[in-house]
Write a protein that holds these residues in place. Structure first.
Motif, PDB file in Angstrom:
ATOM      1  N   ASP A  27       1.080  -1.024  -0.175  1.00  0.00           N
ATOM      2  CA  ASP A  27       0.233   0.184  -0.102  1.00  0.00           C
ATOM      3  C   ASP A  27       0.796   1.695   0.033  1.00  0.00           C
ATOM      4  O   ASP A  27       0.501   2.628  -0.569  1.00  0.00           O
ATOM      5  CB  ASP A  27      -1.120   0.072   1.557  1.00  0.00           C
ATOM      6  CG  ASP A  27      -2.047  -1.196   1.182  1.00  0.00           C
ATOM      7  OD1 ASP A  27      -1.441  -1.584   0.327  1.00  0.00           O
ATOM      8  OD2 ASP A  27      -2.947  -1.648   2.295  1.00  0.00           O
ATOM      9  N   ILE A  28       1.985   0.622   0.768  1.00  0.00           N
ATOM     10  CA  ILE A  28       3.067   2.532   0.991  1.00  0.00           C
ATOM     11  C   ILE A  28       3.244   2.491  -0.361  1.00  0.00           C
ATOM     12  O   ILE A  28       3.966   3.668  -0.648  1.00  0.00           O
ATOM     13  CB  ILE A  28       3.942   2.336   1.311  1.00  0.00           C
ATOM     14  CG1 ILE A  28       3.604   2.249   2.641  1.00  0.00           C
ATOM     15  CG2 ILE A  28       5.575   3.705   1.562  1.00  0.00           C
ATOM     16  CD1 ILE A  28       4.351   2.053   3.911  1.00  0.00           C
ATOM     17  N   VAL A  29       4.329   1.525  -1.266  1.00  0.00           N
ATOM     18  CA  VAL A  29       5.073   1.959  -2.707  1.00  0.00           C
ATOM     19  C   VAL A  29       3.476   2.207  -3.484  1.00  0.00           C
ATOM     20  O   VAL A  29       4.213   3.026  -4.289  1.00  0.00           O
ATOM     21  CB  VAL A  29       5.481   0.934  -2.686  1.00  0.00           C
ATOM     22  CG1 VAL A  29       5.508   0.264  -4.101  1.00  0.00           C
ATOM     23  CG2 VAL A  29       6.196  -0.048  -1.681  1.00  0.00           C
ATOM     24  N   ASN A  30       2.600   1.456  -3.532  1.00  0.00           N
ATOM     25  CA  ASN A  30       1.715   1.850  -3.926  1.00  0.00           C
ATOM     26  C   ASN A  30       1.006   3.575  -4.266  1.00  0.00           C
ATOM     27  O   ASN A  30       0.736   4.088  -5.289  1.00  0.00           O
ATOM     28  CB  ASN A  30       0.314   1.057  -4.415  1.00  0.00           C
ATOM     29  CG  ASN A  30       0.216  -0.190  -5.308  1.00  0.00           C
ATOM     30  OD1 ASN A  30       1.191  -0.555  -5.718  1.00  0.00           O
ATOM     31  ND2 ASN A  30      -0.468  -0.715  -4.675  1.00  0.00           N
ATOM     32  N   GLY A  58       7.919   6.162 -10.778  1.00  0.00           N
ATOM     33  CA  GLY A  58       8.049   6.268 -12.529  1.00  0.00           C
ATOM     34  C   GLY A  58       9.390   5.384 -12.422  1.00  0.00           C
ATOM     35  O   GLY A  58       9.987   5.408 -11.091  1.00  0.00           O
ATOM     36  N   ARG A  59       9.761   5.230 -13.545  1.00  0.00           N
ATOM     37  CA  ARG A  59      10.880   4.016 -13.557  1.00  0.00           C
ATOM     38  C   ARG A  59      12.204   5.139 -13.679  1.00  0.00           C
ATOM     39  O   ARG A  59      13.126   4.516 -12.293  1.00  0.00           O
ATOM     40  CB  ARG A  59      11.182   3.713 -15.151  1.00  0.00           C
ATOM     41  CG  ARG A  59      11.865   2.555 -15.298  1.00  0.00           C
ATOM     42  CD  ARG A  59      12.399   1.614 -14.790  1.00  0.00           C
ATOM     43  NE  ARG A  59      10.902   0.659 -13.659  1.00  0.00           N
ATOM     44  CZ  ARG A  59      11.761  -0.533 -13.404  1.00  0.00           C
ATOM     45  NH1 ARG A  59      12.230  -0.844 -12.712  1.00  0.00           N
ATOM     46  NH2 ARG A  59      10.843  -1.087 -13.586  1.00  0.00           N
ATOM     47  N   LYS A 112      11.765  -2.431  -7.736  1.00  0.00           N
ATOM     48  CA  LYS A 112      11.008  -2.651  -8.825  1.00  0.00           C
ATOM     49  C   LYS A 112      10.678  -2.470  -9.931  1.00  0.00           C
ATOM     50  O   LYS A 112       9.932  -3.057 -10.585  1.00  0.00           O
ATOM     51  CB  LYS A 112       9.955  -4.059  -7.970  1.00  0.00           C
ATOM     52  CG  LYS A 112      10.685  -5.248  -7.157  1.00  0.00           C
ATOM     53  CD  LYS A 112       9.789  -6.205  -6.796  1.00  0.00           C
ATOM     54  CE  LYS A 112      10.206  -7.645  -6.220  1.00  0.00           C
ATOM     55  NZ  LYS A 112       9.100  -8.468  -5.612  1.00  0.00           N
ATOM     56  N   ARG A 113      10.513  -0.883  -9.116  1.00  0.00           N
ATOM     57  CA  ARG A 113       9.532   0.028 -10.016  1.00  0.00           C
ATOM     58  C   ARG A 113      10.625   1.550 -10.122  1.00  0.00           C
ATOM     59  O   ARG A 113       9.665   2.237 -11.303  1.00  0.00           O
ATOM     60  CB  ARG A 113       8.654   0.511  -8.968  1.00  0.00           C
ATOM     61  CG  ARG A 113       7.570   0.034  -8.591  1.00  0.00           C
ATOM     62  CD  ARG A 113       6.204   0.475  -8.241  1.00  0.00           C
ATOM     63  NE  ARG A 113       5.198   0.028  -7.467  1.00  0.00           N
ATOM     64  CZ  ARG A 113       4.173   0.048  -7.524  1.00  0.00           C
ATOM     65  NH1 ARG A 113       3.713   1.285  -7.764  1.00  0.00           N
ATOM     66  NH2 ARG A 113       3.063  -0.932  -6.625  1.00  0.00           N
ATOM     67  N   LEU A 114      12.213   0.353  -9.529  1.00  0.00           N
ATOM     68  CA  LEU A 114      12.711   2.536 -10.008  1.00  0.00           C
ATOM     69  C   LEU A 114      14.091   1.542 -10.892  1.00  0.00           C
ATOM     70  O   LEU A 114      14.799   0.479 -10.611  1.00  0.00           O
ATOM     71  CB  LEU A 114      13.097   2.563  -8.721  1.00  0.00           C
ATOM     72  CG  LEU A 114      12.442   3.508  -8.317  1.00  0.00           C
ATOM     73  CD1 LEU A 114      12.615   3.752  -7.136  1.00  0.00           C
ATOM     74  CD2 LEU A 114      12.155   5.333  -9.259  1.00  0.00           C
ATOM     75  N   ASP A 115      14.901   2.124 -11.714  1.00  0.00           N
ATOM     76  CA  ASP A 115      16.203   2.517 -12.126  1.00  0.00           C
ATOM     77  C   ASP A 115      16.959   2.029 -11.129  1.00  0.00           C
ATOM     78  O   ASP A 115      17.752   1.425 -11.291  1.00  0.00           O
ATOM     79  CB  ASP A 115      16.505   2.845 -13.544  1.00  0.00           C
ATOM     80  CG  ASP A 115      15.694   2.630 -14.722  1.00  0.00           C
ATOM     81  OD1 ASP A 115      14.905   1.565 -14.725  1.00  0.00           O
ATOM     82  OD2 ASP A 115      15.303   3.621 -15.155  1.00  0.00           O
ATOM     83  N   HIS A 116      17.541   3.156 -10.106  1.00  0.00           N
ATOM     84  CA  HIS A 116      17.963   3.284  -9.402  1.00  0.00           C
ATOM     85  C   HIS A 116      17.048   3.901  -8.006  1.00  0.00           C
ATOM     86  O   HIS A 116      16.197   4.637  -8.590  1.00  0.00           O
ATOM     87  CB  HIS A 116      19.462   4.778  -9.363  1.00  0.00           C
ATOM     88  CG  HIS A 116      20.003   4.460  -8.604  1.00  0.00           C
ATOM     89  ND1 HIS A 116      20.950   3.325  -9.266  1.00  0.00           N
ATOM     90  CD2 HIS A 116      20.522   5.184  -7.598  1.00  0.00           C
ATOM     91  CE1 HIS A 116      22.122   3.804  -7.910  1.00  0.00           C
ATOM     92  NE2 HIS A 116      21.528   5.050  -7.675  1.00  0.00           N
ATOM     93  N   LEU A 117      17.948   3.365  -6.638  1.00  0.00           N
ATOM     94  CA  LEU A 117      17.240   3.954  -5.192  1.00  0.00           C
ATOM     95  C   LEU A 117      18.832   4.983  -4.501  1.00  0.00           C
ATOM     96  O   LEU A 117      19.420   4.063  -4.626  1.00  0.00           O
ATOM     97  CB  LEU A 117      16.703   3.182  -4.970  1.00  0.00           C
ATOM     98  CG  LEU A 117      16.024   3.653  -3.543  1.00  0.00           C
ATOM     99  CD1 LEU A 117      14.808   4.554  -3.226  1.00  0.00           C
ATOM    100  CD2 LEU A 117      15.065   2.478  -2.534  1.00  0.00           C
ATOM    101  N   HIS A 118      18.240   5.863  -3.969  1.00  0.00           N
ATOM    102  CA  HIS A 118      18.906   6.578  -2.678  1.00  0.00           C
ATOM    103  C   HIS A 118      18.592   6.035  -1.489  1.00  0.00           C
ATOM    104  O   HIS A 118      17.110   5.968  -1.545  1.00  0.00           O
ATOM    105  CB  HIS A 118      18.980   7.694  -3.175  1.00  0.00           C
ATOM    106  CG  HIS A 118      19.681   8.349  -4.257  1.00  0.00           C
ATOM    107  ND1 HIS A 118      21.132   9.069  -4.825  1.00  0.00           N
ATOM    108  CD2 HIS A 118      19.111   8.706  -5.464  1.00  0.00           C
ATOM    109  CE1 HIS A 118      21.326   9.029  -5.464  1.00  0.00           C
ATOM    110  NE2 HIS A 118      20.571   8.759  -6.502  1.00  0.00           N
ATOM    111  N   ALA A 168      12.957  17.057 -11.778  1.00  0.00           N
ATOM    112  CA  ALA A 168      11.261  17.185 -11.586  1.00  0.00           C
ATOM    113  C   ALA A 168      10.998  17.342  -9.738  1.00  0.00           C
ATOM    114  O   ALA A 168       9.811  17.144  -9.640  1.00  0.00           O
ATOM    115  CB  ALA A 168      10.967  15.796 -12.111  1.00  0.00           C
ATOM    116  N   GLY A 169      12.398  16.742  -9.032  1.00  0.00           N
ATOM    117  CA  GLY A 169      12.564  17.394  -7.690  1.00  0.00           C
ATOM    118  C   GLY A 169      12.195  15.998  -7.302  1.00  0.00           C
ATOM    119  O   GLY A 169      11.827  14.993  -7.712  1.00  0.00           O
TER     120      GLY A 169
END
Length: 262
Positions: free
Chosen positions: A23-26, A31-32, A52-58, A100-101
């Motif tokens: 629910d949090i991720v939704n 966006g990718r 799983k939904r991102l190319d990269h995460l910080h 885009a922020g």
């Protein structure tokens, strides 16, 4: 590797409920190619589904034991780990990654949630939105309306800078170890255009802080240290009212009038 034991000094309560996680991720709905920053990834409950939904995460993490685990689990081309304290972190470090922020997400330790929110508000120009797990009491305060018992400094200052959307509650059973309080998810979106605008934001914050330190007193009594007696009636404010009855726009108008006094 041995099981990680939650540390009280870092306020660690690890989210384990898969439905709550989904629910949090939704709600974040990344966006990718979005620039998403997770504060306090812990054992990766949100990190996995976000990736799983991102190319990269910080991620920003202060616990070195957890950092070791994250480095063993994730490739650096997918996950960038920033070791440090989110309370002092300069989010401008991500500005080149996101025109885009930033999308900031996290299960925030209850003991730092309020100062961290103010730290983020000071960098709001960099932020597109924020999704946080907070103590339900804090979310209630963030969204409170004038006249309610939970309305206060946090309500006024966050609502001045952001739209506040409480999304859903989370029970203690969703965590290990379970906290002693209920939690809730909130979305904070910095306003593109603030209206009405405070001409002196520092004065507004000082005014709001002063008023809610003495919330049961009348406005006239609260303002004694800011306004000379001969100027009180020039403020055009309901001086017999209590601060907790004033809307955000009322505080902004009052701070602007105080700022214009001789």
């Amino acid at each position: 590797m041995s099981q990680h034991v939650a540390r009280k000094r870092f306020g660690q309560n690890f989210l384990i409920d898969q439905q709550v996680i989904a629910d949090i991720v939704n709600a974040v709905a990344p966006g990718r190619t979005d620039c998403v920053v997770e504060i306090g990834p812990g054992l990766g409950a949100l990190t996995d589904p976000l990736l799983k939904r991102l190319d990269h995460l910080h991620v920003i993490e202060i616990d070195r034991d957890i950092i070791v685990r994250l480095k063993q689990r994730y490739s650096p081309d997918r996950l960038t780990i920033h070791e440090g304290d989110a309370l002092t972190f300069d989010f401008a470090a991500f500005s080149q990654d996101s025109s885009a922020g930033l999308h900031i997400v996290g299960n925030l330790p209850y003991n730092i949630s309020t100062p961290l929110l103010f730290h983020l508000l000071a960098q709001r120009e960099l932020i597109h939105d924020m999704h946080f797990m907070l103590q339900k009491e804090v979310v209630d305060r963030l969204a409170a309306s004038p006249g309610s018992k939970t309305y206060g400094r946090l309500s006024v200052m966050v609502q001045y800078y952001c739209t506040v959307e409480p999304l859903f509650d989370v029970p203690p059973s969703a965590f290990v170890p379970p906290p002693k309080v209920d939690s809730a998810i909130v979305r904070l979106t910095p306003r593109a255009h603030i209206e009405p605008v405070a001409k002196d934001p520092a004065l507004l914050e000082n005014l709001v802080n002063l008023c809610f330190q003495q919330r049961r007193k009348t406005l006239r009594n609260c303002l004694k240290t800011l306004v000379e007696p001969q100027h009180m009636d020039d403020l055009g404010a309901p001086l017999s009212a209590r601060p907790e009855t004033l809307a955000v726009a009322d505080f902004v108008a009052l701070s602007n009038r105080i700022g214009a006094l001789p």
